[in-house]
Write an enzyme that holds these catalytic residues in place. Structure first.
Site, PDB file in Angstrom:
ATOM      1  N   SER A  67       0.716  -1.156  -0.110  1.00  0.00           N
ATOM      2  CA  SER A  67       0.053   0.040  -0.014  1.00  0.00           C
ATOM      3  C   SER A  67       0.879   1.272   0.032  1.00  0.00           C
ATOM      4  O   SER A  67       1.651   1.422  -0.837  1.00  0.00           O
ATOM      5  CB  SER A  67      -0.921  -0.068   1.419  1.00  0.00           C
ATOM      6  OG  SER A  67      -1.827   1.145   1.291  1.00  0.00           O
ATOM      7  N   ASP A 281      -3.250   6.416  -3.104  1.00  0.00           N
ATOM      8  CA  ASP A 281      -2.010   5.940  -2.494  1.00  0.00           C
ATOM      9  C   ASP A 281      -1.551   4.727  -3.179  1.00  0.00           C
ATOM     10  O   ASP A 281      -1.991   4.436  -4.331  1.00  0.00           O
ATOM     11  CB  ASP A 281      -2.449   5.213  -0.920  1.00  0.00           C
ATOM     12  CG  ASP A 281      -3.227   3.958  -1.051  1.00  0.00           C
ATOM     13  OD1 ASP A 281      -3.757   3.857  -2.022  1.00  0.00           O
ATOM     14  OD2 ASP A 281      -3.085   3.266   0.039  1.00  0.00           O
ATOM     15  N   ASP A 283      -1.405   1.399  -3.766  1.00  0.00           N
ATOM     16  CA  ASP A 283      -2.205   0.296  -4.327  1.00  0.00           C
ATOM     17  C   ASP A 283      -3.629   0.785  -4.583  1.00  0.00           C
ATOM     18  O   ASP A 283      -4.672   0.065  -4.833  1.00  0.00           O
ATOM     19  CB  ASP A 283      -2.478  -0.870  -3.444  1.00  0.00           C
ATOM     20  CG  ASP A 283      -2.758  -0.634  -2.094  1.00  0.00           C
ATOM     21  OD1 ASP A 283      -3.136   0.656  -1.742  1.00  0.00           O
ATOM     22  OD2 ASP A 283      -3.507  -1.536  -1.427  1.00  0.00           O
ATOM     23  N   ASN A 377      -7.909   8.380   6.752  1.00  0.00           N
ATOM     24  CA  ASN A 377      -6.725   8.290   5.969  1.00  0.00           C
ATOM     25  C   ASN A 377      -7.397   8.196   4.438  1.00  0.00           C
ATOM     26  O   ASN A 377      -6.482   8.196   3.570  1.00  0.00           O
ATOM     27  CB  ASN A 377      -5.789   7.195   6.368  1.00  0.00           C
ATOM     28  CG  ASN A 377      -6.581   5.686   6.057  1.00  0.00           C
ATOM     29  OD1 ASN A 377      -7.531   5.407   5.703  1.00  0.00           O
ATOM     30  ND2 ASN A 377      -5.920   5.113   7.204  1.00  0.00           N
ATOM     31  N   SER A 500       0.062   0.043  16.402  1.00  0.00           N
ATOM     32  CA  SER A 500      -0.241  -0.004  14.898  1.00  0.00           C
ATOM     33  C   SER A 500      -0.253  -1.563  14.693  1.00  0.00           C
ATOM     34  O   SER A 500       0.432  -2.443  15.066  1.00  0.00           O
ATOM     35  CB  SER A 500       0.948   0.665  13.984  1.00  0.00           C
ATOM     36  OG  SER A 500       0.967   0.046  12.795  1.00  0.00           O
TER      37      SER A 500
END
Ligand code: NG1
Ligand code: ZN
Length: 539
Positions: A67, A281, A283, A377, A500
């Site tokens: 990604s 982004d 991908d 995001n 994360s």
């Protein structure tokens, strides 16, 4: 039979031995780490995908991508037959198999086949795609070797370079016999562009809406797909495509994540351009809009603003069409407080908050007739229940209901299988056109609360555990109490922390009345995390 297959796999695995003993987990977006650590993981994911396909008797998807991560990273995720993320129990199985020493592979495969009652006579069928990274072709070959190790004659559809959302689309269309669309890249482009052109109609300019757009392709697959799309749109939308790939470096100083995190424009988009820019982004499953105002000030419209644009417009169309369908939104704790307020207080649209990770959002959105879900995001889409699809189509086909007809148009522009930057972009453009809005008018729907996202490197990020959709910390003990005291010092203050799922860090989110206060709040919370988890803060 199971032991015979296990023996074949062990033999083929000799070309993909596990040369690193670093534990690699199945995170928010599958396995993701440095590309040179992934060969054995890819082979084993190939094996798992073929076995899962046999078990569910349908096509499974495998996407090789990291990604928005830098070029040297890579990753892989599995897509289940309805286009959704891999079932959680199989995430656990996949993780176990990916991390086994080579000599334990055989017994584990036999046990998986036996425990899951996998019918080995069913032919495996796997759809494979990859992003533009240099490491992707070799890693893709490792996946294919894994699939063939299970069954030489497996059905493998290798689509080469495609976006993550196209892979999801292909899986859905393959498994439903082409009902959702034609299971090819051209079929995808044709479906979306046709629907967009129908929505726009004869006149592509309306009110303050200008049919010109800059697309930042992040030097990745989004640029490749955009080129196909531009042709198919045939000037309905005039696109200036920048950051189209080598020598430009993937996600480097460009792309949706760069714009969102750095809160600035990508490379090759000048600050005096005055135009709308859509950043994808690496991908092409995330989308962020940006523009500069007359004073040269940068403005970003993130996933929350996109979600609110969709929610407001669909809310409006539902009222106008008098269709009785339940509209709702799904966000995560990262959603800006102002966006949640706008949804619940101004639009009267209910909002569900889930943990990070699209699988949670997607699932929660299925509770509504029309469920708009987005991560801040820029990753998200809109889901329409079967009842909604039927109700909208019936009302549209009976004629005289323009709002229902417009809603029906959106059914085809939106890729409901997963968050899709290209499809979302067309959705946004169609809504702006319908409203006759400039990007500035969209931007002023509500004012974002200033915020800051920080990372803290700690010895073990899993020391941090959370509850209440990640909004409160459970461990380490005392951290939440410390955070409560810090947050109370700031007007409109809100902060939360979580480990994360894609990077070895703890993320800190802070929001307050001014940027200075949001920065200060973030720093103080990061320092508390660092102290209680013995780590070091970094931006
Ligand atoms: P992690 O690294 O778990 O925060 C990030 C995003 C997620 C999701 C995944 C998958 C943020 C704060 N987190 O996950 O929302 O998109 O990557 O790509 O944006
Ligand atoms: Zn992505």
């Amino acid at each position: 039979m199971a032991s015979k297959i296990a023996a074949r796999i062990v033999e083929a695995a000799k070309a993909h031995t596990r040369r690193v003993d670093k534990y690699i987990g199945y995170g928010t977006a599958g396995f993701r780490t440095k590309a040179d650590l992934l060969d054995h993981v890819m082979f084993r994911v190939g094996v798992v995908s073929a076995l899962r396909s046999k078990m569910v008797k349908a096509s499974i998807g495998v996407m090789i991508t990291a990604s928005h991560n830098p070029e040297e990273d890579n990753g892989v995720k599995l897509v289940d037959p309805l286009g959704e993320m891999l079932e959680p129990a199989w995430e656990v199985l996949a993780t176990e198999i990916a991390n086994l020493p080579d000599d334990k592979l055989s017994e584990s495969i036999v046990s998986l086949i036996e425990k899951s009652n996998i019918d080995l006579s069913t032919r495996s069928s796997v759809i494979v795609g990859r992003d533009t990274r240099q490491s992707s072709p070799a890693l893709c070959q490792a996946v294919i070797d894994g699939i063939k190790a299970v069954e030489e004659d497996s059905e493998i559809a290798d689509f080469g370079i495609i976006s993550t959302p196209i892979l999801h689309y292909l899986v859905v269309c393959t498994n439903d016999g082409g009902k959702y669309g034609d299971p090819t890249v051209d079929g995808y482009v044709a479906k979306l562009s046709r629907a967009f052109r129908t929505l726009i109609g004869e006149d592509n300019k309306r009110g303050n809406y200008e049919p010109t757009l800059i697309i930042d392709g992040a030097n990745g697959v989004g640029a490749v797909i955009s080129e196909k799309l531009i042709k198919a749109l045939d000037k309905t939308l005039a696109v200036n495509l920048v950051n189209v790939g080598p020598p430009g470096i993937l996600n480097h100083d460009c792309g949706a994540d760069y714009v969102k995190v750095q809160q600035r424009e990508p490379l090759n988009v000048s600050s005096d351009c005055g135009a709308r820019c859509a950043s994808l982004d690496g991908d092409a499953d995330r989308l962020i809009y940006l523009y500069f105002d007359e004073a040269g000030m940068f403005h970003m419209l993130d996933g929350d603003k996109i979600a609110l644009l969709f929610a407001e417009h669909f809310n409006d169309l539902l009222k106008k069409s008098q269709l009785n369908l339940k509209l709702g939104m799904v966000q995560t704790a990262y959603a800006n407080g102002s966006s949640t307020n706008y949804a619940t207080k101004v639009l009267n649209v209910p909002v569900t908050c889930t943990p990070t990770g699209v699988k949670f959002l997607h699932h929660a959105a299925q509770e509504f007739d029309i469920g708009v879900y987005f991560e801040a995001n820029g990753h998200g889409t809109t889901l329409f229940s079967e009842n909604a699809v039927k109700t909208i189509k019936d009302a549209a086909s009976s004629g005289g209901n323009a709002a229902a007809q417009e809603l029906a148009g959106f059914l085809n522009v939106i890729n409901s299988t997963v968050g899709d930057a290209i499809s979302d972009l067309l959705g946004v453009e169609a809504i702006l056109h319908s409203k006759g809005w400039s990007i500035k008018e969209w931007d002023t729907m509500y004012q974002d609360l200033p915020n800051r996202l920080l990372k803290v490197s700690v010895a073990d990020r899993n020391l941090v555990t959370t509850t209440d959709a990640e909004r409160r910390v459970v461990t380490p003990e005392g951290l939440q109490e410390r955070m409560d005291i810090i947050v109370a010092k700031f007007k409109d203050g809100r902060s939360f922390v979580r480990p994360s799922g894609t990077e070895d860090v703890v993320r800190v989110y802070a929001e307050a009345d001014t940027q200075e206060h949001a920065d200060e709040l973030g720093k103080e919370v990061a320092a508390a995390v660092s102290e209680l988890c013995s780590g070091n803060c970094k931006l």
